[in-house]
Design a protein around this motif. Sequence first.
Motif, PDB file in Angstrom:
ATOM      1  N   UNK A  14       0.838  -1.196   0.000  1.00 28.44           N
ATOM      2  CA  UNK A  14       0.000   0.000   0.000  1.00 28.44           C
ATOM      3  C   UNK A  14       0.874   1.248   0.000  1.00 28.44           C
ATOM      4  N   UNK A  15       0.648   2.145  -0.971  1.00 26.97           N
ATOM      5  CA  UNK A  15       1.444   3.372  -1.103  1.00 26.97           C
ATOM      6  C   UNK A  15       0.503   4.573  -1.198  1.00 26.97           C
ATOM      7  N   UNK A  16       0.741   5.570  -0.365  1.00 23.07           N
ATOM      8  CA  UNK A  16      -0.079   6.772  -0.389  1.00 23.07           C
ATOM      9  C   UNK A  16       0.385   7.682  -1.520  1.00 23.07           C
ATOM     10  N   UNK A  17      -0.554   8.125  -2.360  1.00 25.69           N
ATOM     11  CA  UNK A  17      -0.245   9.036  -3.463  1.00 25.69           C
ATOM     12  C   UNK A  17      -1.180  10.229  -3.393  1.00 25.69           C
ATOM     13  N   UNK A  18      -0.920  11.238  -4.228  1.00 27.46           N
ATOM     14  CA  UNK A  18      -1.798  12.404  -4.266  1.00 27.46           C
ATOM     15  C   UNK A  18      -3.205  12.027  -4.711  1.00 27.46           C
ATOM     16  N   UNK A  19      -3.314  10.961  -5.510  1.00 27.39           N
ATOM     17  CA  UNK A  19      -4.618  10.516  -6.002  1.00 27.39           C
ATOM     18  C   UNK A  19      -5.324   9.599  -5.015  1.00 27.39           C
ATOM     19  N   UNK A  20      -4.640   9.175  -3.964  1.00 29.52           N
ATOM     20  CA  UNK A  20      -5.217   8.253  -2.994  1.00 29.52           C
ATOM     21  C   UNK A  20      -4.337   7.036  -2.810  1.00 29.52           C
ATOM     22  N   UNK A  21      -4.840   6.072  -2.065  1.00 29.83           N
ATOM     23  CA  UNK A  21      -4.069   4.869  -1.757  1.00 29.83           C
ATOM     24  C   UNK A  21      -4.018   3.942  -2.969  1.00 29.83           C
ATOM     25  N   UNK A  22      -2.807   3.557  -3.377  1.00 27.46           N
ATOM     26  CA  UNK A  22      -2.617   2.615  -4.470  1.00 27.46           C
ATOM     27  C   UNK A  22      -1.804   1.431  -3.950  1.00 27.46           C
ATOM     28  N   UNK A  23      -1.966   0.272  -4.599  1.00 20.70           N
ATOM     29  CA  UNK A  23      -1.309  -0.947  -4.114  1.00 20.70           C
ATOM     30  C   UNK A  23      -0.530  -1.607  -5.248  1.00 20.70           C
ATOM     31  N   UNK A  24       0.691  -1.147  -5.534  1.00 24.22           N
ATOM     32  CA  UNK A  24       1.535  -1.875  -6.491  1.00 24.22           C
ATOM     33  C   UNK A  24       1.957  -3.210  -5.891  1.00 24.22           C
ATOM     34  N   UNK A  25       2.335  -4.137  -6.758  1.00 24.36           N
ATOM     35  CA  UNK A  25       2.571  -5.526  -6.323  1.00 24.36           C
ATOM     36  C   UNK A  25       4.013  -5.938  -6.614  1.00 24.36           C
ATOM     37  N   UNK A  26       4.682  -6.449  -5.585  1.00 23.41           N
ATOM     38  CA  UNK A  26       6.019  -7.026  -5.738  1.00 23.41           C
ATOM     39  C   UNK A  26       5.833  -8.487  -6.129  1.00 23.41           C
ATOM     40  N   UNK A  27       6.093  -8.824  -7.384  1.00 23.19           N
ATOM     41  CA  UNK A  27       5.876 -10.185  -7.868  1.00 23.19           C
ATOM     42  C   UNK A  27       6.985 -11.117  -7.371  1.00 23.19           C
ATOM     43  N   UNK A  28       6.598 -12.317  -6.954  1.00 25.16           N
ATOM     44  CA  UNK A  28       7.541 -13.339  -6.469  1.00 25.16           C
ATOM     45  C   UNK A  28       8.467 -12.784  -5.388  1.00 25.16           C
ATOM     46  N   UNK A  29       7.864 -12.171  -4.390  1.00 23.25           N
ATOM     47  CA  UNK A  29       8.653 -11.557  -3.308  1.00 23.25           C
ATOM     48  C   UNK A  29       9.500 -12.586  -2.578  1.00 23.25           C
ATOM     49  N   UNK A  30       9.031 -13.840  -2.517  1.00 18.06           N
ATOM     50  CA  UNK A  30       9.767 -14.889  -1.791  1.00 18.06           C
ATOM     51  C   UNK A  30      11.101 -15.211  -2.456  1.00 18.06           C
ATOM     52  N   UNK A  87      14.302  -4.033  -1.364  1.00 20.61           N
ATOM     53  CA  UNK A  87      14.408  -2.594  -1.104  1.00 20.61           C
ATOM     54  C   UNK A  87      14.358  -1.802  -2.401  1.00 20.61           C
ATOM     55  N   UNK A  88      15.040  -2.308  -3.434  1.00 18.23           N
ATOM     56  CA  UNK A  88      15.037  -1.640  -4.736  1.00 18.23           C
ATOM     57  C   UNK A  88      13.642  -1.641  -5.354  1.00 18.23           C
ATOM     58  N   UNK A  89      12.964  -2.786  -5.281  1.00 20.35           N
ATOM     59  CA  UNK A  89      11.630  -2.913  -5.874  1.00 20.35           C
ATOM     60  C   UNK A  89      10.605  -2.071  -5.114  1.00 20.35           C
ATOM     61  N   UNK A  90      10.716  -2.020  -3.798  1.00 21.83           N
ATOM     62  CA  UNK A  90       9.799  -1.201  -2.992  1.00 21.83           C
ATOM     63  C   UNK A  90       9.919   0.264  -3.387  1.00 21.83           C
ATOM     64  N   UNK A  91      11.156   0.752  -3.500  1.00 20.50           N
ATOM     65  CA  UNK A  91      11.376   2.146  -3.876  1.00 20.50           C
ATOM     66  C   UNK A  91      10.881   2.433  -5.284  1.00 20.50           C
ATOM     67  N   UNK A  92      11.164   1.522  -6.214  1.00 19.51           N
ATOM     68  CA  UNK A  92      10.761   1.735  -7.609  1.00 19.51           C
ATOM     69  C   UNK A  92       9.249   1.768  -7.758  1.00 19.51           C
ATOM     70  N   UNK A  93       8.572   0.805  -7.144  1.00 21.60           N
ATOM     71  CA  UNK A  93       7.119   0.729  -7.277  1.00 21.60           C
ATOM     72  C   UNK A  93       6.423   1.880  -6.576  1.00 21.60           C
ATOM     73  N   UNK A  94       6.946   2.291  -5.418  1.00 20.89           N
ATOM     74  CA  UNK A  94       6.348   3.419  -4.709  1.00 20.89           C
ATOM     75  C   UNK A  94       6.460   4.692  -5.537  1.00 20.89           C
ATOM     76  N   UNK A  95       7.627   4.908  -6.154  1.00 22.53           N
ATOM     77  CA  UNK A  95       7.815   6.090  -7.011  1.00 22.53           C
ATOM     78  C   UNK A  95       6.891   6.028  -8.228  1.00 22.53           C
ATOM     79  N   UNK A  96       6.772   4.847  -8.834  1.00 26.79           N
ATOM     80  CA  UNK A  96       5.914   4.702 -10.010  1.00 26.79           C
ATOM     81  C   UNK A  96       4.457   4.975  -9.670  1.00 26.79           C
ATOM     82  N   UNK A  97       4.019   4.511  -8.507  1.00 22.18           N
ATOM     83  CA  UNK A  97       2.637   4.746  -8.089  1.00 22.18           C
ATOM     84  C   UNK A  97       2.391   6.231  -7.843  1.00 22.18           C
ATOM     85  N   UNK A  98       3.359   6.906  -7.234  1.00 25.36           N
ATOM     86  CA  UNK A  98       3.168   8.318  -6.891  1.00 25.36           C
ATOM     87  C   UNK A  98       3.210   9.228  -8.114  1.00 25.36           C
TER      88      UNK A  98
END
Length: 432
Positions: A295-311, A319-330
């Motif tokens: 779950x990532x808070x954006x100006x448009x509201x809460x969005x939920x990008x997905x980390x595929x195959x996190x295991x 850490x890299x994927x979390x940062x990338x997806x959060x930036x992309x969502x925002x």
Amino acid sequence: MAKFVFNMPDIGEGIAEAEIVQWHKKVGDTVKEDEEFVDMMTDKATVPMESPVDGKILEIAGEEGDMVSIGSMLVVIEVEGEVPEDVAEEAPAPAPAPAPKADVVEERIEVETSDASDADDALAADPEPEPLPAPTPAPEPKHQAKVLATPAVRKRAKELGVDLSQVKPSEEGRIRHGDLDQFLSYNSGYGAAAKTREDEEKKVIGMRRRIAENMAASKRNIPHFSYVEECDVTDLEVLRAQLNASRGDKPKLTILPLLITAICKTLPDFPMINARYDDEAGVVTRYGSVNMGMAAQTDAGLMVPVIKNAQAKNLWQLATEISRLADAARNGTARKEEMEGGTLTVTSLGPLGGVATTPVINRPEVAIIGPNRIIERPMYVTGADGVERIEKRKLMNISISCDHRVVDGWDAASFIQALKKLLETPALILVD
């Protein structure tokens, strides 16, 4: 001159209608061929519509927030001469209007907002409300706890007419200029010159509307229950600091990659947590891979990008994927496939996290996990010598909300207890 009717095209995926999110053109404006004139939102994504002709807009289907059925008129464009045959042939025929359903009332959700520009149309239909009388200041309490602040802060507060007892101090208990600034930003007009704010209305559209609909559907269809446990993350924070100190050019670790790794290691013994429930088909799918919604808070509201195959990812990859997806969502660049397919979601308020949360499940998933704020508290600790002593420890509550149709309370509690063991013995997180 000729009129060209541009009908809402079929954009696939079984979509029956789309929402008008933003008009880039209005009635009377000219539009060029291939120029975007409106953004339409489906359940999956926002799709810009491009004009197939040059001309002037004569009519539009509705206002922002209105729904347009596939095949119905979206815009009417006046063109010079005749409409090109290839364009006329491509235009879809209007779909027949669906028969009205009995005893069904469509409701539109409206909320208060500070953005008055979006409410002009709604306010124009009603007369200006009479301003409310200025509130009478409450009398000063006779006895107040001593407020810690420097003389400069006290002087500034006096000049602004601010009662320092109403200002939340910094963590060390002393009110500073930054605390006063924060108080003023949330209480503009405080003091003798206070002005009554006018009521404002804003139509809920676009992403905010989707969030409202999805959350309502989740709470309406899923029997939620929540479970909260306290975890001692003192050693986990020590490990995180050590890893960051030697990370080199790797991204800085927050607690989230460590938490996700611990969750992925715990899930194989609790497959009912990493699942999705198709309530219409009555089928629960338990997944082997973990597609972790974040779950990532954006100006448009809460969005939920997905980390595929996190295991399958290590701490640094997470850490890299979390940062990338959060930036992309925002910034609105997240791809459709990055927003779909989650099997379990983690939601965190970061530094705002409270003592405990009861998050709403991201349907059709069956569980959502919420780490809360880390706080320092004294607690009894038994040392290696068997002697019990009081130490300052870092504690964090972990919340989980589950779909009681799929997950029993015992399973949720057992899962969190197993997760707690990893978080309190962090070396186990790094062991394969």
